[in-house]
Write an enzyme that holds these catalytic residues in place. Structure first.
Site, PDB file in Angstrom:
ATOM      1  N   CYS A   2       0.828  -1.205   0.000  1.00  0.00           N
ATOM      2  CA  CYS A   2       0.000   0.000   0.000  1.00  0.00           C
ATOM      3  C   CYS A   2       0.862   1.255   0.000  1.00  0.00           C
ATOM      4  CB  CYS A   2      -0.868   0.033   1.232  1.00  0.00           C
ATOM      5  SG  CYS A   2      -1.838  -1.451   1.442  1.00  0.00           S
ATOM      6  N   ARG A  27       4.874   0.076  -6.560  1.00  0.00           N
ATOM      7  CA  ARG A  27       4.870  -0.792  -5.379  1.00  0.00           C
ATOM      8  C   ARG A  27       3.873  -1.930  -5.511  1.00  0.00           C
ATOM      9  NH1 ARG A  27       6.232   2.651  -0.516  1.00  0.00           N
ATOM     10  NH2 ARG A  27       4.750   1.411   0.627  1.00  0.00           N
ATOM     11  N   TRP A  74      -3.009  -2.489  -1.480  1.00  0.00           N
ATOM     12  CA  TRP A  74      -2.643  -3.827  -1.896  1.00  0.00           C
ATOM     13  C   TRP A  74      -3.292  -4.736  -0.867  1.00  0.00           C
ATOM     14  CZ3 TRP A  74       0.484  -8.230  -0.934  1.00  0.00           C
ATOM     15  CH2 TRP A  74       0.804  -8.965  -2.087  1.00  0.00           C
ATOM     16  N   ASN A 100      -1.538   2.062   6.095  1.00  0.00           N
ATOM     17  CA  ASN A 100      -0.683   0.955   5.660  1.00  0.00           C
ATOM     18  C   ASN A 100      -0.359   0.119   6.886  1.00  0.00           C
ATOM     19  OD1 ASN A 100      -0.619   2.154   3.200  1.00  0.00           O
ATOM     20  ND2 ASN A 100       1.573   2.664   3.234  1.00  0.00           N
ATOM     21  N   GLY A 101      -0.268  -1.184   6.729  1.00  0.00           N
ATOM     22  CA  GLY A 101       0.081  -2.046   7.867  1.00  0.00           C
ATOM     23  C   GLY A 101      -1.058  -2.987   8.174  1.00  0.00           C
ATOM     24  N   GLU A 470      15.765 -25.370  -6.275  1.00  0.00           N
ATOM     25  CA  GLU A 470      15.498 -23.935  -6.348  1.00  0.00           C
ATOM     26  C   GLU A 470      16.779 -23.159  -6.652  1.00  0.00           C
ATOM     27  OE1 GLU A 470      13.022 -22.205  -6.752  1.00  0.00           O
ATOM     28  OE2 GLU A 470      13.494 -20.204  -6.026  1.00  0.00           O
ATOM     29  N   LYS A 474      17.270 -20.829  -9.927  1.00  0.00           N
ATOM     30  CA  LYS A 474      17.643 -19.408  -9.867  1.00  0.00           C
ATOM     31  C   LYS A 474      18.821 -19.141 -10.791  1.00  0.00           C
ATOM     32  CE  LYS A 474      14.879 -18.148  -8.600  1.00  0.00           C
ATOM     33  NZ  LYS A 474      13.621 -18.586  -8.169  1.00  0.00           N
ATOM     34  N   GLU A 477      17.823 -19.461 -14.555  1.00  0.00           N
ATOM     35  CA  GLU A 477      16.882 -18.418 -14.978  1.00  0.00           C
ATOM     36  C   GLU A 477      17.578 -17.098 -15.295  1.00  0.00           C
ATOM     37  OE1 GLU A 477      12.562 -18.674 -12.842  1.00  0.00           O
ATOM     38  OE2 GLU A 477      14.221 -18.206 -11.520  1.00  0.00           O
ATOM     39  N   HIS A 493      23.963 -42.244  -9.554  1.00  0.00           N
ATOM     40  CA  HIS A 493      23.223 -42.943 -10.603  1.00  0.00           C
ATOM     41  C   HIS A 493      23.210 -42.159 -11.915  1.00  0.00           C
ATOM     42  CE1 HIS A 493      21.978 -45.896  -7.683  1.00  0.00           C
ATOM     43  NE2 HIS A 493      21.558 -44.926  -6.881  1.00  0.00           N
ATOM     44  N   LYS A 592       6.864 -13.066 -15.458  1.00  0.00           N
ATOM     45  CA  LYS A 592       6.605 -13.112 -14.016  1.00  0.00           C
ATOM     46  C   LYS A 592       5.368 -13.940 -13.724  1.00  0.00           C
ATOM     47  CE  LYS A 592       7.159 -12.066  -9.750  1.00  0.00           C
ATOM     48  NZ  LYS A 592       8.128 -12.987  -9.118  1.00  0.00           N
TER      49      LYS A 592
HETATM   50  C1  G6P Z   1       6.858 -18.226 -13.594  1.00  0.00           C
HETATM   51  C2  G6P Z   1       7.807 -17.372 -12.771  1.00  0.00           C
HETATM   52  C3  G6P Z   1       8.350 -18.182 -11.598  1.00  0.00           C
HETATM   53  C4  G6P Z   1       7.221 -18.751 -10.768  1.00  0.00           C
HETATM   54  C5  G6P Z   1       6.237 -19.558 -11.630  1.00  0.00           C
HETATM   55  C6  G6P Z   1       4.981 -19.894 -10.864  1.00  0.00           C
HETATM   56  O1  G6P Z   1       7.580 -19.258 -14.210  1.00  0.00           O
HETATM   57  O2  G6P Z   1       8.868 -16.907 -13.562  1.00  0.00           O
HETATM   58  O3  G6P Z   1       9.157 -17.353 -10.778  1.00  0.00           O
HETATM   59  O4  G6P Z   1       7.736 -19.566  -9.760  1.00  0.00           O
HETATM   60  O5  G6P Z   1       5.832 -18.804 -12.755  1.00  0.00           O
HETATM   61  O6  G6P Z   1       4.326 -18.703 -10.576  1.00  0.00           O
HETATM   62  P1  G6P Z   1       3.271 -18.516  -9.419  1.00  0.00           P
HETATM   63  O7  G6P Z   1       2.852 -17.064  -9.526  1.00  0.00           O
HETATM   64  O8  G6P Z   1       2.136 -19.446  -9.717  1.00  0.00           O
HETATM   65  O9  G6P Z   1       3.949 -18.834  -8.140  1.00  0.00           O
END
Ligand code: G6P
Length: 597
Positions: A2, A27, A74, A100-101, A470, A474, A477, A493, A592
């Protein structure tokens, strides 16, 4: 998150407010509104939608005044609707407030205020504040605000205007920033500086007073701001990804806020909408998700099975939706999604619902499609995630799954003592995240050694296997280095064939029950000449002869370790990508939020 803006001065407040709100758009928000004083009481214009929609509303239905407040919301409590948008007004329509908060005792306050005859118009926690101020005693608005805040638990940045005290904005903050912009005969307030910079950098310290909660006057120096607007959106960080990594102590705290019941050793998850009978009759849990959220789901399987004894399976949403869905009574399906809009996850949720499964959402974006279609769930409250590579959402997802495991566990035989111990560990977690973030310089130095690697292998076992996945995700990506995550013991294996002196192998080895097994795997890597980067936890120095580099995160209860061990991997990927000149926040080919199949 927010945003707040306010203006009092000789100009037209509405145009300043709308301009300020548009500066806060970065934001993330889902609704917006303004309120002004103009001699006819408080006039508000607000809606669920964009600032452009608010501008249009103000063109159709204009309002003017020299003193006003505005807000971008938000959603946290209550869906993003026109009525839940701020500002909120009291029963008399002469007092308006933006916030906000999170007000943690909002439920209790609301019940009490309703009994006293106050009429609520929204589902927000914020509205309690405006009714509290309405009934608080005091000659001036600031006295009434101070009296009202005495009843409030939680965090707030607020701005209040009242017809009875025209030409004044009262601002208060606890744990949520609000700053005062001092212009030439005019004042602006805002939750961050980007909203006021269009108007003032010069300062004249007349016409405002700063009080503490006992109404004692405080001395505050006035600062000049030299940042430009883009830098402020990033809060001084070069990229959103780094900003979001560094926010994690706060976002983890935010996911936990108000949800731990220390005496009962359990979690309060009001949004789950599971009756005690439903909790007791769960026969299995199916988690559906994509990408990073799927990795969080794998951690969740371990945590929920460990704490509650309920069998959990974790499915790629895109695979699940095209398999025959089995109608198994007692199934609860949980969709995990940062955005709440990922098409495959949404369709998997719908498919599960069609089999009669109860469906829950673990979502960051309030009011998103998955949040709306789920029958209950847990919001992450991690704030908007802007960097394409998900970071703070992952740690908040893991924390939300720990809360869920604790909650279900306590209903299914976890002792109160064990529950209390976990609550204590969770309460200490933000502090441990803070300490983990302090190792950033070490990780940055490590990145310089490996920025040119063509491949990387990440190994983990048990709870850290999803962290290995993960970490590898990262790296690939954002740096475009080919990376694989593997269960440590599976290395022999297949991937072992790849190991030579050019292959960095990141081994996740917190000192837990399986530590010795991971050390054995590291020995196998060493014997083939691989370069070992160990992510371990603080403890005796028993690895230095075996590994090339080690990064030690603080020691933590085993179930919590993924929240800490993932952080060096996020930082490593980030720094390697920066060194390779990659566009960290907008990596090629990625989106995203993937709203197509
Ligand atoms: C896209 C993004 C990832 C995310 C995935 C799932 O591939 O680039 O960063 O983990 O979607 O997105 P979600 O919003 O469902 O967590």
């Amino acid at each position: 998150m927010c945003g707040i803006v306010g203006y009092v001065g000789p100009g037209d407040a509405v145009s300043v407010l709308v301009e300020g709100l548009s500066r806060l758009e970065y934001r993330g928000y889902d609704s917006a509104g303004v309120a002004v004083l103009n001699g006819r009481g408080v006039e508000t214009r607000k809606l669920a939608g964009r600032i452009a929609d608010l501008r249009e509303l103000l063109t159709r239905d204009p309002v003017h005044g020299k003193c006003g407040i505005g807000h971008t919301r938000w959603a946290t409590h209550g869906a993003p609707t026109d009525s839940n948008a701020h500002p909120h007004i009291d029963c008399t329509g002469t007092l308006a407030l933006v916030h906000n908060g999170i007000i943690e005792n909002a439920d209790v306050l609301r019940r009490r205020l309703e009994q006293d005859g106050h009429r609520f118009q929204t589902e927000t926690d914020t509205e309690t504040l405006v009714h509290l101020i309405e009934e608080s005693p005091g000659e001036t608005l600031e006295e009434r605000v101070i009296a009202a805040l005495d009843h409030v638990e939680g965090t707030y940045g607020i701005a209040v205007v009242a017809e009875a005290d025209r030409g004044k904005i009262v601002v208060a903050r606890r744990g949520s920033p609000v700053l005062l912009g001092v212009g030439d005969g005019e004042f602006l307030i805002a939750s961050d500086a980007s909203a006021v910079l269009g108007h003032t950098r010069s300062v004249t310290p007349d016409g405002y007073r700063v009080l503490d909660l006992e109404a004692r006057e405080q001395d505050r120096a006035v600062d000049d701001i030299e940042w430009d607007l883009d830098a402020i959106a990033l809060g001084g960080y070069p990229h959103f990804m780094l900003k979001e990594i560094c926010e994690q102590a706060e976002t983890v705290r935010s996911t936990l806020r108000g949800r731990l019941l220390a005496a009962d050793g359990t979690a309060r998850l009001n949004g789950l909408n599971l009756t005690p009978a439903e909790c007791n009759s769960i026969g299995r849990i199916v988690i559906v998700a994509c990408g990073t959220s799927w990795h969080a789901g794998l951690v969740g399987r371990h945590v929920i099975e460990e704490l509650s004894g309920i069998p959990v399976s974790v499915e790629y949403a895109s695979e699940y939706r095209y398999r025959r869905q089995l109608r198994v009574p007692g199934t609860v399906t949980i969709a995990i999604s940062q955005s709440g809009e990922t098409a495959d996850t949404l369709e998997a949720l719908r498919a599960a619902k069609a089999t009669g499964s109860k469906v829950l959402g673990l979502v960051n974006v309030v009011g998103s499609t998955i949040a709306r279609e789920a029958q209950g769930g847990i919001y992450l409250h991690a704030g908007p995630e802007i960097g394409v590579a998900s970071t703070k959402a992952f740690t908040s997802q893991v924390v939300a799954l720990l809360l869920l495991g604790l909650y279900l566990g306590r209903r299914r035989g976890l002792s109160v003592e064990d529950g209390r111990a976990l609550v204590a560990h969770l309460l200490a977690l933000p502090e441990l995240v803070e300490r983990t973030l302090a190792i950033e310089p070490e990780v940055r130095a490590l990145a310089t050694r490996y920025a040119d690697a063509p491949n990387a292998l990440y190994l983990g076992r048990g709870l850290t296997f999803p962290v290995a996945l993960e970490g590898a995700l990262k790296l690939k990506e954002i740096s475009y280095i080919h990376a694989e995550g593997y269960p440590a013991a599976e290395m022999k294996h297949g991937p072992i064939a790849l190991i030579d002196e050019n292959m960095p192998v990141v081994c996740l080895a917190p000192r837990d029950a399986i530590y010795a097994k991971v050390v054995s795997t590291m020995q196998e890597v060493k014997a083939r000449g691989g370069r070992i980067i160990a992510i371990t936890s603080e403890g005796p120095d028993d690895l230095s002869r075996l590994v090339d580099h080690q990064i030690a995160v603080p020691a933590a209860a085993p179930l919590l370790s993924p929240v800490l061990t993932v952080i060096p991997l996020q930082l490593l990927a980030y720094h390697i990508a920066v060194l390779r000149g990659c566009d960290v926040d907008r990596p090629r080919n990625l989106a995203k939020s993937v709203t197509v199949e």
